[in-house]
Design a protein around this motif. Structure first.
Motif, PDB file in Angstrom:
ATOM      1  N   ILE A   1      18.344  -6.994   9.805  1.00 55.35           N
ATOM      2  CA  ILE A   1      19.516  -7.147   8.937  1.00 55.35           C
ATOM      3  C   ILE A   1      19.414  -8.447   8.139  1.00 55.35           C
ATOM      4  CG2 ILE A   1      22.028  -7.428   8.931  1.00 55.35           C
ATOM      5  CD1 ILE A   1      22.079  -5.702  11.495  1.00 55.35           C
ATOM      6  N   ILE A   2      18.995  -9.520   8.815  1.00 55.28           N
ATOM      7  CA  ILE A   2      18.844 -10.810   8.131  1.00 55.28           C
ATOM      8  C   ILE A   2      17.740 -10.732   7.083  1.00 55.28           C
ATOM      9  CG2 ILE A   2      18.235 -13.238   8.448  1.00 55.28           C
ATOM     10  CD1 ILE A   2      19.394 -12.998  11.302  1.00 55.28           C
ATOM     11  N   ALA A   3      16.606 -10.122   7.457  1.00 52.66           N
ATOM     12  CA  ALA A   3      15.470 -10.045   6.537  1.00 52.66           C
ATOM     13  C   ALA A   3      15.837  -9.305   5.255  1.00 52.66           C
ATOM     14  CB  ALA A   3      14.280  -9.371   7.222  1.00 52.66           C
ATOM     15  N   LYS A   4      16.698  -8.279   5.376  1.00 56.58           N
ATOM     16  CA  LYS A   4      17.085  -7.515   4.186  1.00 56.58           C
ATOM     17  C   LYS A   4      17.804  -8.376   3.149  1.00 56.58           C
ATOM     18  CE  LYS A   4      17.412  -2.988   6.440  1.00 56.58           C
ATOM     19  NZ  LYS A   4      18.293  -1.872   6.801  1.00 56.58           N
ATOM     20  N   LEU A   5      18.408  -9.476   3.597  1.00 51.35           N
ATOM     21  CA  LEU A   5      19.067 -10.387   2.659  1.00 51.35           C
ATOM     22  C   LEU A   5      18.067 -11.045   1.722  1.00 51.35           C
ATOM     23  CD1 LEU A   5      21.558 -12.142   5.127  1.00 51.35           C
ATOM     24  CD2 LEU A   5      22.045 -10.247   3.556  1.00 51.35           C
ATOM     25  N   THR A   6      16.768 -11.038   2.104  1.00 46.02           N
ATOM     26  CA  THR A   6      15.740 -11.659   1.272  1.00 46.02           C
ATOM     27  C   THR A   6      15.041 -10.646   0.368  1.00 46.02           C
ATOM     28  OG1 THR A   6      13.911 -11.347   2.860  1.00 46.02           O
ATOM     29  CG2 THR A   6      15.299 -13.287   3.153  1.00 46.02           C
ATOM     30  N   SER A   7      15.479  -9.392   0.385  1.00 42.39           N
ATOM     31  CA  SER A   7      14.786  -8.347  -0.373  1.00 42.39           C
ATOM     32  C   SER A   7      14.786  -8.681  -1.864  1.00 42.39           C
ATOM     33  CB  SER A   7      15.457  -6.989  -0.153  1.00 42.39           C
ATOM     34  OG  SER A   7      15.394  -6.615   1.208  1.00 42.39           O
ATOM     35  N   SER A  43      12.402  -6.779  -3.958  1.00 39.39           N
ATOM     36  CA  SER A  43      11.745  -5.662  -4.643  1.00 39.39           C
ATOM     37  C   SER A  43      12.443  -4.375  -4.261  1.00 39.39           C
ATOM     38  CB  SER A  43      10.258  -5.575  -4.255  1.00 39.39           C
ATOM     39  OG  SER A  43      10.111  -5.034  -2.959  1.00 39.39           O
ATOM     40  N   GLY A  44      12.267  -3.350  -5.119  1.00 40.58           N
ATOM     41  CA  GLY A  44      12.807  -2.040  -4.824  1.00 40.58           C
ATOM     42  C   GLY A  44      14.155  -1.753  -5.431  1.00 40.58           C
ATOM     43  N   SER A  45      14.758  -2.745  -6.111  1.00 48.35           N
ATOM     44  CA  SER A  45      16.080  -2.535  -6.704  1.00 48.35           C
ATOM     45  C   SER A  45      16.018  -2.033  -8.133  1.00 48.35           C
ATOM     46  CB  SER A  45      16.881  -3.845  -6.648  1.00 48.35           C
ATOM     47  OG  SER A  45      16.187  -4.862  -7.343  1.00 48.35           O
ATOM     48  N   ASP A  52       0.816  -1.209   0.000  1.00 42.56           N
ATOM     49  CA  ASP A  52       0.000   0.000   0.000  1.00 42.56           C
ATOM     50  C   ASP A  52       0.854   1.265   0.000  1.00 42.56           C
ATOM     51  OD1 ASP A  52      -3.037   0.744   0.345  1.00 42.56           O
ATOM     52  OD2 ASP A  52      -1.926   2.127   1.634  1.00 42.56           O
ATOM     53  N   LEU A  53       1.853   1.322   0.887  1.00 48.57           N
ATOM     54  CA  LEU A  53       2.734   2.487   0.914  1.00 48.57           C
ATOM     55  C   LEU A  53       3.826   2.401  -0.144  1.00 48.57           C
ATOM     56  CD1 LEU A  53       3.165   3.079   4.770  1.00 48.57           C
ATOM     57  CD2 LEU A  53       1.446   3.993   3.207  1.00 48.57           C
ATOM     58  N   LEU A  54       3.937   1.242  -0.795  1.00 47.40           N
ATOM     59  CA  LEU A  54       4.895   1.017  -1.888  1.00 47.40           C
ATOM     60  C   LEU A  54       6.339   1.168  -1.446  1.00 47.40           C
ATOM     61  CD1 LEU A  54       2.994   2.825  -4.785  1.00 47.40           C
ATOM     62  CD2 LEU A  54       2.819   0.444  -4.009  1.00 47.40           C
ATOM     63  N   PHE A  55       6.633   0.817  -0.208  1.00 48.05           N
ATOM     64  CA  PHE A  55       8.013   0.778   0.257  1.00 48.05           C
ATOM     65  C   PHE A  55       8.699  -0.434  -0.365  1.00 48.05           C
ATOM     66  CE2 PHE A  55       7.212   2.956   4.649  1.00 48.05           C
ATOM     67  CZ  PHE A  55       6.865   4.127   3.992  1.00 48.05           C
ATOM     68  N   SER A  56      10.003  -0.347  -0.556  1.00 48.96           N
ATOM     69  CA  SER A  56      10.765  -1.518  -0.992  1.00 48.96           C
ATOM     70  C   SER A  56      10.819  -2.527   0.151  1.00 48.96           C
ATOM     71  CB  SER A  56      12.182  -1.109  -1.383  1.00 48.96           C
ATOM     72  OG  SER A  56      12.909  -0.703  -0.234  1.00 48.96           O
ATOM     73  N   ASP A  57      11.164  -3.763  -0.186  1.00 59.09           N
ATOM     74  CA  ASP A  57      11.316  -4.782   0.858  1.00 59.09           C
ATOM     75  C   ASP A  57      12.311  -4.325   1.917  1.00 59.09           C
ATOM     76  OD1 ASP A  57       9.631  -6.268  -0.692  1.00 59.09           O
ATOM     77  OD2 ASP A  57      11.016  -7.945  -1.006  1.00 59.09           O
ATOM     78  N   SER A  58      13.445  -3.787   1.476  1.00 59.01           N
ATOM     79  CA  SER A  58      14.500  -3.392   2.404  1.00 59.01           C
ATOM     80  C   SER A  58      14.017  -2.302   3.355  1.00 59.01           C
ATOM     81  CB  SER A  58      15.725  -2.906   1.621  1.00 59.01           C
ATOM     82  OG  SER A  58      16.761  -2.519   2.497  1.00 59.01           O
ATOM     83  N   THR A  59      13.286  -1.332   2.819  1.00 60.86           N
ATOM     84  CA  THR A  59      12.759  -0.255   3.652  1.00 60.86           C
ATOM     85  C   THR A  59      11.756  -0.794   4.660  1.00 60.86           C
ATOM     86  OG1 THR A  59      13.065   1.401   1.925  1.00 60.86           O
ATOM     87  CG2 THR A  59      11.463   1.905   3.635  1.00 60.86           C
TER      88      THR A  59
END
Length: 524
Positions: free
Chosen positions: A467-473, A475-477, A63-70
């Motif tokens: 930090i670990i979860a960001k390794l699975t990002s 979207s957003g790149s 909904d807010l369209l944030f990237s996975d990392s954000t």
């Protein structure tokens, strides 16, 4: 549920009434009647907390369209802060407000925060999370402390009373994703957040009704009412707490907001999280280390060695929650993108863990009693090793599911359920057991401080989990669309690494078991 609530962490403030004090007020089903008011107040509070948690990452991404990392960064910062503030809220209640006033203040702030999430605007979004963070700091440590005051020391009903309370926590955590997740996905995110707000309101009303009716007797009142009323600069100390609490809200909002570099149409590009890093690693961690060192020097040899064991157990529980807390972030997005969700939506998968907790909590309790009678009960470090190993097995099952994916990169929901089953049994091996032993091993004069550190372990764990979860990002790149099979490989490769690392820490716990057993000095 983590600490849970991780959550599950409510028993850590198992303070008791003064020696010889009578249980408070009338009884119901063989327990103080006040227990059941607190049971339902906590049930609804956990309903609101876990209902919002189930939707948060999905809401930010979809909904807010944030990237996975954000989204992972904000979720981790929120989790770190929401488990750090109870230390301050507990201290203020102990020294000034009393448990009741702290609980009421926290409940009001959280109710406002949950309803504020129903308004789609960046100011309301960050302000709502700040309200929940601060409100949780007042509510969380003090309602479980109030449960402890209902029983005198040595009361044989005490463990059963906390078991009842613990079940209320997990019933709320189980129902919340089912109801809020269904409303959020079917009718709109804000209906789900609104339902969480209604749940918090029910909890507030339940607690207020119990306090108004005198069901708690004299328990939970300010330690010195005159000090609360004493005026400083024309304002009572109690009101100063409220004023200063409100003034801290922008600080928490900034800690969550910082790192969002671009908000075109509510979209975001990155999350750096540097302020959280500085606050935790350059301020909070050194302060804790200094205080621990001072206390290690002041206590005798037996207390010192037991305290070192507590530090080791806290380290291992931090590792456990760091992996476990993928549940609200990467595992939720994995469920949405790469699991054939036949009878649950992605938000509702957050109910699987508390469902198993409710199902197995009493059998596990009976199992430990049986092993004790048979003189076969494993030592606490061994239980920690087995708990971490089971969590690792759960993540290996998630990783193994990739071998059975369909052409769209989706796997059966039964892999998700089976993985959560082993994560939950791991939790039951490590969390309630660890909490019980920390209260036994900690020097009595600093037990409250050590309990606060146990809370903070969940705070650091959420930060590491982010930090670990960001390794699975995935979207957003860029604008390139990621296929289902590509995202599956990203998720399962990280889950496999988590599994192997968890097995490594389980082995480390086993290797340290002989030393920890020796330094526990007779405590099993």
């Amino acid at each position: 549920m983590s600490y849970k609530e991780h959550t599950v962490t409510d028993k850590i403030t198992e303070h008791s009434a003064p020696l010889g004090a009578d249980p408070t007020g009338p009884e119901m089903f063989g327990h103080p009647k006040g227990l059941f008011y607190l049971f339902f107040a906590e049930l609804w509070e956990r309903f609101s907390f876990y209902g919002m948690r189930a939707l948060l990452v999905l809401y930010m991404v979809n909904d807010l369209l944030f990237s996975d990392s954000t989204a992972f960064g904000i979720y981790a910062a929120y989790g770190a802060l929401v488990y750090a503030t109870p230390v301050i809220g507990g201290m203020l209640a102990d020294k000034l407000l009393g448990y009741r006033k702290a609980i009421m203040l926290g409940a009001v702030l959280m109710a406002i925060g949950h309803f504020a999430l129903a308004v789609q605007h960046p100011l309301f979004f960050y302000g709502a999370l700040a309200l929940i963070i601060v409100g949780n700091g007042f509510f969380k440590p003090n309602i479980s402390t109030l449960v402890g005051t209902l029983y005198k020391q040595g009361d044989p009903r005490r463990d059963a009373g906390f078991t009842i309370f613990y079940m209320g926590i997990n019933i709320g955590a189980m129902l919340a994703p089912l109801i809020c997740g269904w409303l959020g996905v079917t009718y709109g995110w804000h209906y789900g957040f609104g339902a969480a707000g209604v749940g918090m309101l029910f909890g507030l009303i339940m607690f207020w009704n119990g306090a108004r009716s005198g069901i708690f007797g004299e328990k939970g009142l300010p330690p010195n009412p005159e000090v609360v009323k004493e005026k400083v600069a024309g304002v009572s100390r109690g009101n100063w707490v409220v004023i200063l609490t409100i003034l801290t809200l922008p600080i928490f909002g900034i800690l969550l907001f910082q790192g969002i570099l671009d908000l075109p149409g509510l979209g975001a590009t990155t999350f750096d999280g540097h302020l959280i890093d500085y606050a935790m690693y350059y301020a909070l961690l050194p302060a804790i280390a200094i205080i621990l060192f001072i206390n290690l020097v002041r206590v005798d040899r037996v207390e010192r060695q037991r305290l070192i064991v507590v530090i080791l157990l806290t380290f291992f529980i931090t590792v456990f929650w760091s992996f476990f807390e993928q549940a609200g972030s990467s595992l939720t997005l994995f469920a949405e993108r790469n699991v054939n969700l036949t009878f649950l939506n992605a938000a509702q998968t957050n109910s699987i863990n508390p469902f198993f907790i409710v199902l197995f909590a009493l059998p596990f309790s009976a199992m430990w009693l049986f092993f004790s009678r048979m003189h076969m009960n494993p030592y606490t470090p061994v239980k920690f090793a087995l708990g971490i190993a089971q969590l690792g097995l759960g993540f290996m099952i998630f990783a193994w599911s990739a071998n059975f994916a369909d052409a769209d990169g989706k796997v059966s929901i039964w892999f998700l359920i089976l993985g959560y089953l082993f994560i939950t049994t791991g939790e039951l091996f490590i969390s309630p057991v660890g909490l019980s032993k920390v209260t036994e091993l900690s020097p009595k004069k600093i037990v409250s401080f050590i309990m606060g550190i146990w809370f903070l372990s969940s705070s650091f764990a959420h930060h590491i989990a982010g930090i670990i979860a960001k390794l699975t990002s995935v979207s957003g790149s860029g604008d390139e669309e990621v296929s289902g099979m590509q995202s599956l490989l990203v998720y399962t490769s990280v889950f496999e690494q988590i599994g192997y690392v968890a097995f490594g820490f389980a082995v480390l716990a086993l290797l340290l078991t002989p030393l920890m057993r020796k330094w526990m000095h007779g405590i099993h």
